[in-house]
Design a protein around this motif. Structure first.
Motif, PDB file in Angstrom:
ATOM      1  N   LYS A  68      -8.246  -0.547  -4.881  1.00  7.87           N
ATOM      2  CA  LYS A  68      -8.905   0.092  -6.026  1.00  7.87           C
ATOM      3  C   LYS A  68      -7.959   1.050  -6.760  1.00  7.87           C
ATOM      4  O   LYS A  68      -8.313   1.614  -7.798  1.00  7.87           O
ATOM      5  N   GLY A  69      -6.777   1.249  -6.197  1.00  9.00           N
ATOM      6  CA  GLY A  69      -5.783   2.082  -6.851  1.00  9.00           C
ATOM      7  C   GLY A  69      -5.925   3.568  -6.592  1.00  9.00           C
ATOM      8  O   GLY A  69      -5.301   4.382  -7.285  1.00  9.00           O
ATOM      9  N   HIS A  70      -6.715   3.934  -5.590  1.00 10.44           N
ATOM     10  CA  HIS A  70      -6.891   5.357  -5.298  1.00 10.44           C
ATOM     11  C   HIS A  70      -5.680   5.916  -4.557  1.00 10.44           C
ATOM     12  O   HIS A  70      -5.030   5.221  -3.766  1.00 10.44           O
ATOM     13  N   TYR A  79      -9.206  11.212  -4.405  1.00  4.25           N
ATOM     14  CA  TYR A  79      -8.203  10.705  -3.473  1.00  4.25           C
ATOM     15  C   TYR A  79      -8.817  10.607  -2.078  1.00  4.25           C
ATOM     16  O   TYR A  79      -9.917  11.107  -1.829  1.00  4.25           O
ATOM     17  N   VAL A  80      -8.108   9.943  -1.184  1.00  2.00           N
ATOM     18  CA  VAL A  80      -8.576   9.702   0.188  1.00  2.00           C
ATOM     19  C   VAL A  80      -7.516  10.200   1.157  1.00  2.00           C
ATOM     20  O   VAL A  80      -6.316  10.031   0.921  1.00  2.00           O
ATOM     21  N   ILE A  81      -7.955  10.825   2.251  1.00  2.00           N
ATOM     22  CA  ILE A  81      -7.042  11.186   3.332  1.00  2.00           C
ATOM     23  C   ILE A  81      -7.465  10.446   4.598  1.00  2.00           C
ATOM     24  O   ILE A  81      -8.655  10.135   4.766  1.00  2.00           O
ATOM     25  N   MET A 101       0.848  -1.196   0.000  1.00  2.00           N
ATOM     26  CA  MET A 101       0.000   0.000   0.000  1.00  2.00           C
ATOM     27  C   MET A 101       0.884   1.247   0.000  1.00  2.00           C
ATOM     28  O   MET A 101       1.684   1.447   0.905  1.00  2.00           O
ATOM     29  N   GLU A 102       0.736   2.069  -1.031  1.00  2.00           N
ATOM     30  CA  GLU A 102       1.521   3.299  -1.108  1.00  2.00           C
ATOM     31  C   GLU A 102       0.759   4.446  -0.459  1.00  2.00           C
ATOM     32  O   GLU A 102      -0.364   4.757  -0.858  1.00  2.00           O
ATOM     33  N   ILE A 103       1.355   5.038   0.542  1.00  2.00           N
ATOM     34  CA  ILE A 103       0.727   6.140   1.262  1.00  2.00           C
ATOM     35  C   ILE A 103       1.640   7.352   1.223  1.00  2.00           C
ATOM     36  O   ILE A 103       2.832   7.257   1.535  1.00  2.00           O
ATOM     37  N   LYS A 104       1.072   8.475   0.832  1.00  2.00           N
ATOM     38  CA  LYS A 104       1.835   9.725   0.799  1.00  2.00           C
ATOM     39  C   LYS A 104       1.543  10.514   2.072  1.00  2.00           C
ATOM     40  O   LYS A 104       0.399  10.529   2.546  1.00  2.00           O
ATOM     41  N   LEU A 105       2.549  11.154   2.622  1.00  2.00           N
ATOM     42  CA  LEU A 105       2.405  11.872   3.884  1.00  2.00           C
ATOM     43  C   LEU A 105       2.233  13.370   3.645  1.00  2.00           C
ATOM     44  O   LEU A 105       2.923  13.954   2.801  1.00  2.00           O
ATOM     45  N   ILE A 106       1.310  13.962   4.381  1.00  2.00           N
ATOM     46  CA  ILE A 106       1.119  15.412   4.373  1.00  2.00           C
ATOM     47  C   ILE A 106       1.173  15.891   5.816  1.00  2.00           C
ATOM     48  O   ILE A 106       0.456  15.375   6.677  1.00  2.00           O
TER      49      ILE A 106
END
Length: 272
Positions: free
Chosen positions: A75-77, A52-54, A1-6
């Protein structure tokens, strides 16, 4: 799972999500937000167009939260993780569950509507409904009764604000929602031989006295002022729901529910 950080409140994603709390920005971008495990899950289940999802760590403490995050990933979101404090600043609920999705609007015009059955069309028209709870509840009821589309007139509460969305319980993803700035929808429905049925106090004909088993549009008016006179002059039938007790009128969503399910009884339930 790729998760980007903000981590920054100045991030462009954060600024955009904040802007979507305003109706004019939702209209401009044709996007809205949904918050909470249940409604995000409904959006995912019914192929809502998620941008996108946060999420924040709190999501893992909510039943089904971690599973939902895995479903979103499968789902690739695109997924962004936020610190809890930053997520709370974006949340519109008192007890945030730690997940929110930015969703693209669908079916934004009459021209987008496509129907398999053109002989038994079923519309609900909401004229200047002001209360978010009423709006959301009617949309939810319309979906449950197999309505083809909900048409919303100018001056109504935004169906994509957070309170309305919660009241729909996910039904917003199941049927077309058409917002009209003018009365062009009347001619559109007339061309499809749709008869307009108005809930109105100024008539002796009750809601059980007419035939619903045809192309129809049920019109529900403003909570305080009823249906706009221009629309009322275009309807084919005016019906009243008799008041048997001492009150003067019914809540708009209750009145809508009665009429919608009376129509559903003749259109669908008697055929089961």
């Amino acid at each position: 799972m790729e998760i980007k950080l903000i981590s920054s409140e100045n991030n462009s994603i954060i600024k955009h999500i904040k802007s979507l709390q305003l109706k004019k920005q939702r209209v401009r971008h044709l996007q809205f937000t949904v918050e909470g495990v249940r409604i995000v899950e409904e959006c995912l289940k019914h192929n809502g167009d998620i941008e996108y999802v946060i999420f924040s760590e709190e999501l893992h403490q909510v039943q089904g939260g971690s599973d939902l995050l895995n479903k979103v990933s499968s789902k690739g979101h695109t997924i962004y993780q936020l610190p809890s404090q930053l997520f709370s600043k974006l949340a519109t609920t008192e007890s945030p569950q730690g997940i929110m999705a930015v969703v693209n609007m669908k079916n934004s015009s009459l021209e987008d509507l496509k129907f398999e059955d053109v002989d038994n069309l079923f519309f609900v028209i909401l004229d200047r409904i002001q209360d978010p709870g009423n709006m959301g509840t009617i949309i939810r009821t319309a979906e449950s009764a197999k309505v083809d589309a909900v048409i919303i007139t100018k001056g109504s509460v935004d169906p994509y604000n957070s309170k309305t969305l919660r009241a729909t319980m996910g039904a917003i993803f199941h049927l077309p929602i058409i917002q009209c700035d003018n009365d062009v929808w009347i001619e559109y429905l007339k061309q499809k031989n749709v008869e307009l049925i108005a809930a109105d106090l100024d008539t002796d004909k009750t809601y059980i006295d007419i035939d619903y088993n045809k192309n129809i549009g049920i019109v529900i008016g403003n909570e305080a002022n009823g249906i706009n006179s221009n629309i009322l002059s275009s309807v084919d039938e005016r019906v009243i729901i008799p008041i048997l007790g001492k009150i003067e009128s019914l809540n708009a969503s209750v009145a809508a529910g009665i009429l919608i399910y009376k129509a559903a009884e003749e259109k669908h339930l008697r055929k089961v």
